[in-house]
Design an enzyme around this catalytic site. Sequence first.
Site, PDB file in Angstrom:
ATOM      1  N   LYS A   1     -12.093  -1.634   6.695  1.00 39.58           N
ATOM      2  CA  LYS A   1     -11.315  -2.485   7.589  1.00 39.58           C
ATOM      3  C   LYS A   1     -11.842  -2.354   9.029  1.00 39.58           C
ATOM      4  O   LYS A   1     -12.186  -3.331   9.650  1.00 39.58           O
ATOM      5  CB  LYS A   1      -9.828  -2.146   7.571  1.00 39.58           C
ATOM      6  CG  LYS A   1      -9.017  -2.205   6.259  1.00 39.58           C
ATOM      7  CD  LYS A   1      -9.465  -3.100   5.209  1.00 39.58           C
ATOM      8  CE  LYS A   1      -8.538  -3.370   4.045  1.00 39.58           C
ATOM      9  NZ  LYS A   1      -7.895  -2.275   3.366  1.00 39.58           N
TER      10      LYS A   1
ATOM     11  N   TRP B   1       0.842  -1.210   0.000  1.00 45.39           N
ATOM     12  CA  TRP B   1       0.000   0.000   0.000  1.00 45.39           C
ATOM     13  C   TRP B   1       0.869   1.248   0.000  1.00 45.39           C
ATOM     14  O   TRP B   1       0.578   2.227  -0.700  1.00 45.39           O
ATOM     15  CB  TRP B   1      -0.971   0.005   1.180  1.00 45.39           C
ATOM     16  CG  TRP B   1      -1.946  -1.131   1.131  1.00 45.39           C
ATOM     17  CD1 TRP B   1      -2.085  -2.119   2.062  1.00 45.39           C
ATOM     18  CD2 TRP B   1      -2.905  -1.423   0.097  1.00 45.39           C
ATOM     19  NE1 TRP B   1      -3.077  -2.996   1.670  1.00 45.39           N
ATOM     20  CE2 TRP B   1      -3.588  -2.596   0.476  1.00 45.39           C
ATOM     21  CE3 TRP B   1      -3.245  -0.804  -1.114  1.00 45.39           C
ATOM     22  CZ2 TRP B   1      -4.591  -3.165  -0.309  1.00 45.39           C
ATOM     23  CZ3 TRP B   1      -4.253  -1.367  -1.895  1.00 45.39           C
ATOM     24  CH2 TRP B   1      -4.910  -2.532  -1.483  1.00 45.39           C
TER      25      TRP B   1
ATOM     26  N   ASP C   1      -1.788   6.872   6.169  1.00 43.30           N
ATOM     27  CA  ASP C   1      -2.822   5.933   5.744  1.00 43.30           C
ATOM     28  C   ASP C   1      -3.098   5.028   6.945  1.00 43.30           C
ATOM     29  O   ASP C   1      -2.273   4.201   7.308  1.00 43.30           O
ATOM     30  CB  ASP C   1      -2.296   5.117   4.547  1.00 43.30           C
ATOM     31  CG  ASP C   1      -3.264   4.017   4.111  1.00 43.30           C
ATOM     32  OD1 ASP C   1      -4.341   3.874   4.735  1.00 43.30           O
ATOM     33  OD2 ASP C   1      -2.932   3.298   3.143  1.00 43.30           O
TER      34      ASP C   1
HETATM   35  C1  LIG Z   1      -7.115  -1.941   2.071  1.00 40.61           C
HETATM   36  C2  LIG Z   1      -6.083  -0.888   2.171  1.00 40.61           C
HETATM   37  C3  LIG Z   1      -5.963   0.121   1.184  1.00 40.61           C
HETATM   38  C4  LIG Z   1      -6.805   0.164  -0.071  1.00 40.61           C
HETATM   39  O1  LIG Z   1      -8.100   0.472   0.219  1.00 40.61           O
HETATM   40  P1  LIG Z   1      -9.220   0.642  -0.927  1.00 40.61           P
HETATM   41  O2  LIG Z   1     -10.328   1.257  -0.148  1.00 40.61           O
HETATM   42  O3  LIG Z   1      -9.521  -0.724  -1.433  1.00 40.61           O
HETATM   43  O4  LIG Z   1      -8.677   1.531  -1.985  1.00 40.61           O
HETATM   44  C5  LIG Z   1      -5.010   1.100   1.393  1.00 40.61           C
HETATM   45  N1  LIG Z   1      -4.208   1.097   2.472  1.00 40.61           N
HETATM   46  C6  LIG Z   1      -4.299   0.136   3.422  1.00 40.61           C
HETATM   47  C7  LIG Z   1      -3.388   0.190   4.603  1.00 40.61           C
HETATM   48  C8  LIG Z   1      -5.229  -0.884   3.295  1.00 40.61           C
HETATM   49  O5  LIG Z   1      -5.317  -1.837   4.237  1.00 40.61           O
END
Ligand SMILES: *Cc1c(COP(=O)(O)O)cnc(C)c1O
Length: 355
Positions: A190, A99, A166
Amino acid sequence: MKMYNFNAGPSILPREVIEATAAACLEFNGTGLSLMEISHRAKYFQPVVDEAVALTKELLDVPAGYEVIFLAGGASTEFCRVPYNFLEKKAAYLNTGVWAKKAMKEAKLFGEVVEVASSAAANYTYIPKDFVIPADADYLHITTNNTIYGTEIRKEIDSPVPLIADMSSDIMSRPVDVSKYNLIYAGAQKNLSMAGVNILIVKVDALEKVSRAIPTMLNYMTHVTAGSMFNTPPVVPIYCAMQNLRWLKAQGGLEKMDRLAHERADIVYGEIDRNKLFRGTAKEEDRSLMNICFVMNDEYKELEADFLKFATERGMVGVKGHRSVGGFRASCYNAQTIEGVNALVACMKEFESKH
Ligand SMILES: *Cc1c(COP(=O)(O)O)cnc(C)c1O
């Protein structure tokens, strides 16, 4: 059979939150209409956004000068919106996984990207420390929890430049010092809500500092000014987030979530370390409390598929590891119960006794 949901995302939510959201989809607040068929401009929906914003500010103790917004596009869209809004010349990125790498790739479209450190050579099994952050960078981007590899940054990084994080897979799992960040963002699916919305906590003063023109929908200021209502927002995921934020508050807030996360993780890691069949993949000091990654010990490698089948037959859902790590991953987000992790540990013990 009782099912225990260890999916990495979309993932477990409290039953009450799912039921409240389902009920609002059938009839929203006594209006005789579904949440799916009312105008987001109707007076009924504004209080939902207002409450979600207020609860986020309360739970994360968000200081004055920050705004909370909800945007569609998934966390992946923030990978490009972040440099669009914050990268003037140079940005620093900590490469702790796929990511983080995807975020860097987007940033390179906008300016110079300095990779301050990377654990790629060790398949991202640890969080690099002791790296140098260029003092002239516009920000340092970090991924606080690496969903795929099961590593996590749980202590605020001491940085000479503002942080952008993030927090897709550990938002609301512990208190955070928001004042260190120009932006915190997370895809909701998540640890906050169903898929379809991102939550952002943004320092308003830090916006509009770049010289480039920003397309309206990609400009964070558009959404700060419009209170997440510039265009039609994803009403059901926002409603679900609001219900979950209510639930978080009722449970005792983020300090309580942090304690419970430690309790759950101690149970699972404790068993991984004790059980002769398994070993953890992440460096101990960097182990994630949210995504617990483990594999079969080398001498038991051929039992991997058997254990997966064994656990699945006993109601464990989503424990297969990500393909880039292999083995198993038990995701233990806020809604994961002690009962759930105990059920997984019981599976691990029973399987061990058979081998
Ligand atoms: C799942 C995830 C993403 C991507 O998320 P989307 O909503 O599918 O674009 C980005 N960063 C982290 C840390 C993730 O776990």
